[in-house]
Design a protein around this motif. Structure first.
Motif, PDB file in Angstrom:
ATOM      1  N   GLU A  80      -5.882 -15.659  10.024  1.00 43.86           N
ATOM      2  CA  GLU A  80      -4.959 -15.376   9.884  1.00 43.86           C
ATOM      3  C   GLU A  80      -5.457 -13.683   9.102  1.00 43.86           C
ATOM      4  N   LYS A  81      -6.541 -12.993   8.733  1.00 41.32           N
ATOM      5  CA  LYS A  81      -6.724 -12.194   8.953  1.00 41.32           C
ATOM      6  C   LYS A  81      -6.241 -10.819   9.151  1.00 41.32           C
ATOM      7  N   GLN A  82      -6.997 -11.004  10.254  1.00 40.22           N
ATOM      8  CA  GLN A  82      -6.260  -9.707  10.576  1.00 40.22           C
ATOM      9  C   GLN A  82      -5.113  -9.237  10.806  1.00 40.22           C
ATOM     10  N   ASN A  83      -3.864 -10.632  10.735  1.00 47.16           N
ATOM     11  CA  ASN A  83      -2.794 -10.761  11.013  1.00 47.16           C
ATOM     12  C   ASN A  83      -2.185  -9.880   9.257  1.00 47.16           C
ATOM     13  N   LEU A  84      -2.549 -10.313   8.980  1.00 41.73           N
ATOM     14  CA  LEU A  84      -2.709 -10.128   7.030  1.00 41.73           C
ATOM     15  C   LEU A  84      -3.107  -8.320   7.149  1.00 41.73           C
ATOM     16  N   PHE A  85      -4.205  -8.047   7.439  1.00 34.60           N
ATOM     17  CA  PHE A  85      -4.290  -6.429   7.785  1.00 34.60           C
ATOM     18  C   PHE A  85      -4.293  -5.815   8.274  1.00 34.60           C
ATOM     19  N   VAL A  86      -2.813  -6.288   9.383  1.00 33.75           N
ATOM     20  CA  VAL A  86      -1.473  -5.034   9.848  1.00 33.75           C
ATOM     21  C   VAL A  86      -0.388  -5.408   8.758  1.00 33.75           C
ATOM     22  N   ARG A  87      -0.509  -6.139   8.247  1.00 35.01           N
ATOM     23  CA  ARG A  87       0.754  -6.159   7.360  1.00 35.01           C
ATOM     24  C   ARG A  87       0.746  -5.401   6.058  1.00 35.01           C
ATOM     25  N   LYS A  88      -0.685  -4.985   5.929  1.00 30.54           N
ATOM     26  CA  LYS A  88      -1.177  -4.361   4.919  1.00 30.54           C
ATOM     27  C   LYS A  88      -1.180  -2.769   4.785  1.00 30.54           C
ATOM     28  N   ALA A  89      -1.776  -2.812   6.422  1.00 30.03           N
ATOM     29  CA  ALA A  89      -1.566  -1.495   6.763  1.00 30.03           C
ATOM     30  C   ALA A  89      -0.573  -0.716   6.644  1.00 30.03           C
ATOM     31  N   THR A  90       0.691  -1.713   7.212  1.00 29.89           N
ATOM     32  CA  THR A  90       2.199  -1.067   7.617  1.00 29.89           C
ATOM     33  C   THR A  90       2.321  -0.416   6.871  1.00 29.89           C
ATOM     34  N   LEU A  91       2.404  -1.406   5.187  1.00 29.11           N
ATOM     35  CA  LEU A  91       2.805  -1.017   4.155  1.00 29.11           C
ATOM     36  C   LEU A  91       2.195   0.292   3.836  1.00 29.11           C
ATOM     37  N   CYS A  92       1.291   0.157   3.668  1.00 26.65           N
ATOM     38  CA  CYS A  92       0.504   1.291   2.674  1.00 26.65           C
ATOM     39  C   CYS A  92       0.887   3.140   3.947  1.00 26.65           C
ATOM     40  N   CYS A  93       1.462   2.862   4.782  1.00 24.32           N
ATOM     41  CA  CYS A  93       2.448   3.742   5.882  1.00 24.32           C
ATOM     42  C   CYS A  93       3.400   4.240   5.403  1.00 24.32           C
ATOM     43  N   ALA A  94       4.155   3.542   4.167  1.00 21.35           N
ATOM     44  CA  ALA A  94       5.185   4.133   3.292  1.00 21.35           C
ATOM     45  C   ALA A  94       4.235   5.594   3.136  1.00 21.35           C
ATOM     46  N   VAL A  95       4.487   6.902   2.968  1.00 17.09           N
ATOM     47  CA  VAL A  95       4.338   7.913   1.935  1.00 17.09           C
ATOM     48  C   VAL A  95       4.956   8.615   1.096  1.00 17.09           C
ATOM     49  N   TYR A  96       5.175   8.829  -0.439  1.00 15.06           N
ATOM     50  CA  TYR A  96       5.796   8.443  -1.455  1.00 15.06           C
ATOM     51  C   TYR A  96       5.542  10.123  -2.057  1.00 15.06           C
ATOM     52  N   ASP A  97       6.604  10.349  -2.640  1.00 13.93           N
ATOM     53  CA  ASP A  97       6.388  11.817  -3.140  1.00 13.93           C
ATOM     54  C   ASP A  97       5.826  11.758  -4.686  1.00 13.93           C
ATOM     55  N   PHE A  98       4.590  12.746  -4.870  1.00 17.50           N
ATOM     56  CA  PHE A  98       4.001  12.562  -6.142  1.00 17.50           C
ATOM     57  C   PHE A  98       3.923  13.894  -6.870  1.00 17.50           C
ATOM     58  N   ALA A  99       4.626  14.759  -5.950  1.00 20.47           N
ATOM     59  CA  ALA A  99       5.697  15.633  -6.866  1.00 20.47           C
ATOM     60  C   ALA A  99       6.404  15.579  -8.065  1.00 20.47           C
ATOM     61  N   ASP A 100       6.912  14.455  -8.252  1.00 20.29           N
ATOM     62  CA  ASP A 100       7.912  13.865  -9.066  1.00 20.29           C
ATOM     63  C   ASP A 100       6.838  12.618  -9.314  1.00 20.29           C
ATOM     64  N   PRO A 101       6.294  12.738 -10.904  1.00 21.39           N
ATOM     65  CA  PRO A 101       5.586  11.380 -11.143  1.00 21.39           C
ATOM     66  C   PRO A 101       6.092   9.956 -11.389  1.00 21.39           C
ATOM     67  N   THR A 102       7.644  10.499 -11.975  1.00 18.04           N
ATOM     68  CA  THR A 102       8.097   9.053 -12.244  1.00 18.04           C
ATOM     69  C   THR A 102       8.906   8.726 -11.206  1.00 18.04           C
ATOM     70  N   LYS A 103       8.626   8.551  -9.579  1.00 16.95           N
ATOM     71  CA  LYS A 103       8.994   8.438  -8.798  1.00 16.95           C
ATOM     72  C   LYS A 103       8.753   6.815  -8.400  1.00 16.95           C
ATOM     73  N   ASN A 104       9.191   5.738  -7.709  1.00 17.97           N
ATOM     74  CA  ASN A 104       8.176   5.001  -6.998  1.00 17.97           C
ATOM     75  C   ASN A 104       7.286   4.575  -7.304  1.00 17.97           C
ATOM     76  N   LEU A 105       7.164   4.466  -8.842  1.00 20.80           N
ATOM     77  CA  LEU A 105       5.804   3.874  -9.640  1.00 20.80           C
ATOM     78  C   LEU A 105       5.575   2.650  -9.445  1.00 20.80           C
ATOM     79  N   LYS A 106       6.522   1.789  -9.192  1.00 21.07           N
ATOM     80  CA  LYS A 106       6.199   0.663  -8.769  1.00 21.07           C
ATOM     81  C   LYS A 106       5.618   0.214  -7.318  1.00 21.07           C
TER      82      LYS A 106
END
Length: 491
Positions: A84-110
């Protein structure tokens, strides 16, 4: 009632390309690429113009079904079976495709912290891999790297406002606020490229020419930390993907052409030259004509920009590597240096003299004799410079045993060229250190052949006397014209 019950059920994630909207926060485990909006309404990041390889959808689908829901927590790699590790890697890699705004340090902390921890897990997975990476893994890594790194940005290059006396290195570089994530993405990619488990024949489908061009674009980043990672990664790619080597060299050449002949603005010239220094070191002998043209058309003209101080150390190393590999190139290099020799920039002239010493140290007698006349005309001019550092650096050439030996073997050609500069320095240079060095050089020639030295001295005195007589006659002629009224008042 039924609507209320259905409303409590977990919702399926959207299809590929759907954006999560509504609550103003980015999804932690979404399939789509979440793009944050920077102040001013500019969309940050995403994959820019880079198009992922065919078959790389944005939602991980295994056997025709969606692997997980966006609200499901992802287990650690150690907590799932190997199958199952390959499937899990795909899921984790997809999660890391989210890109956040670091100009505001208080946004999306979690969400930011979750992504950071997941990226660290990917680093560990890639590092500890004990089997060849599958194409699925290669696809997901290249996609995640592209989405995070190939972002649209407005770099602020270190412009060529290099003025004498101003140290451009003292300027504070702009640091990317998203570096806490970017660094780990770079680390994942670096370890993937360097891993023995990465099959270059398969990986070249994903690390292709388009990918490499976007990677090279990032070298213009203002952040030196990013350029350092890029330097290491591109060098690893060049070593691992032999099929890409000619393309990488050509692409770097194009960057330099544009820098030298169009913009004179680029932040990553030093790092690219550092990579090339290692590449040149590995060139096989005899050198290909392509490599000699690279020296003549790219490296030598890089001495032209005003900002050469920002990358001169790396440039000098590349030039010296060529001369050490093929001593016949010394004449070409020295004449190239003379072509771009600075006229009014003293600090740049000191750098050129230092590079000239390194080149001469690798130069053999035959090549030295081809260029020694124009070379020592320029050295004589530098010896007479009113800027004491320029004059000192020119006179320091005689401290190099190899160069001194070359000069002694050709002293009957060289001494008449530089003798006037030596005498003028000895008789009237304002700097005591320059006068002392000049006397030392005079003594070297005098001890080597005192008779010829005396002939040069006699010729110099005769030339000075003729010049004084000519000057006196000219002044007397002007005086007579003034007395005769040949020059109007105020003329």
């Amino acid at each position: 009632m039924i609507k209320q019950i259905l409303g409590r059920l977990p919702k399926k994630t959207g299809k590929a390309g759907d954006a999560a909207v509504g609550n103003g926060t980015e999804p932690s485990n979404s399939y789509s690429v979440a793009r944050s909006v920077e102040p001013g309404g500019n969309k940050r990041a995403g994959n820019g113009e880079y198009q992922p390889p065919a078959g790389s959808g944005s939602s991980p689908v295994m056997n025709g079904t969606v692997v997980y829901h966006s609200n499901e927590p992802l287990p650690a790699f150690k907590d799932v079976p190997v199958s199952e590790k390959q499937n899990l890697f795909v899921r984790k890699a997809t999660l890391c495709c989210a890109v956040y705004d670091f100009a505001d340090p208080t946004k999306n902390l979690k969400e930011k912290e979750m992504k950071r921890q997941t990226l660290m897990e990917l680093v560990d997975y890639v590092t500890s891999a004990n089997g060849k990476f599958s194409e699925v893994i290669m696809l997901e890594i290249s996609k995640m790297v592209a989405i995070n790194l190939f972002r649209s940005s407005n770099p602020t290059p270190r412009e060529n406002k290099a003025i004498e006396g101003v140290d451009m290195e003292e300027e504070e570089p702009l640091m990317d606020p998203a570096w806490s994530h970017l660094q780990i993405v770079y680390e994942v990619f670096l370890r993937f490229v360097a891993s023995q488990e990465t099959d270059a024949k398969l990986a070249k489908r994903y690390i292709d020419h388009s990918f490499i061009l976007k990677l090279l674009d990032l070298f213009d980043s203002e952040d030196p930390r990013e350029r350092d990672y890029l330097k290491t990664i591109l060098h690893r790619i060049y070593g691992k993907f032999m099929v890409h080597r000619p393309f990488i060299r050509k692409a770097i050449n194009n960057i330099f052409y544009r820098f030298v002949f169009e913009t004179e603005k680029h932040n990553g010239v030093a790092e690219l030259l550092e990579i090339l220094g290692s590449i040149i070191n590995g060139f096989a002998l005899p050198l290909k004509e392509e490599h000699k043209l690279f020296l003549l058309r790219v490296l030598v003209p890089l001495h032209k920009p005003k900002s050469v101080a920002m990358y001169h150390q790396q440039l000098s190393y590349c030039i010296t590597q060529f001369v050490e590999k093929d001593c016949k190139l010394a004449d070409t290099v020295i004449r190239g240096l003379l072509k771009y020799w600075p006229i009014t920039n003293s600090s740049k002239e000191v750098m050129f003299l230092g590079e000239l010493e390194e080149v001469l140290e690798a130069t053999q007698l035959a090549e030295f004799q081809r260029c020694m006349v124009p070379l020592f005309r320029q050295i004589a001019h530098s010896m007479n410079s009113s800027h004491f550092q320029v004059a000192e650096r020119a006179l320091f050439l005689w401290n190099n045993d190899h160069i001194e030996n070359l000069i002694k073997q050709n002293y009957k050609v060289i001494l008449p060229i530089i003798f006037p500069a030596l005498e003028r320095n000895a008789r009237g240079h304002w700097n005591q250190a320059v006068r002392s060095l000049t006397l030392n050089v005079r003594k070297i020639f005098s001890d080597h052949d005192s008779a010829f030295f005396g002939e040069c001295m006699q010729k110099f005195d005769d030339d000075e006397l003729r010049q004084e007589e000519s000057s006196s006659k000219r002044e007397a002629l002007w005086k007579r014209l003034e007395e005769m009224g040949g020059i109007p008042n105020g003329g």
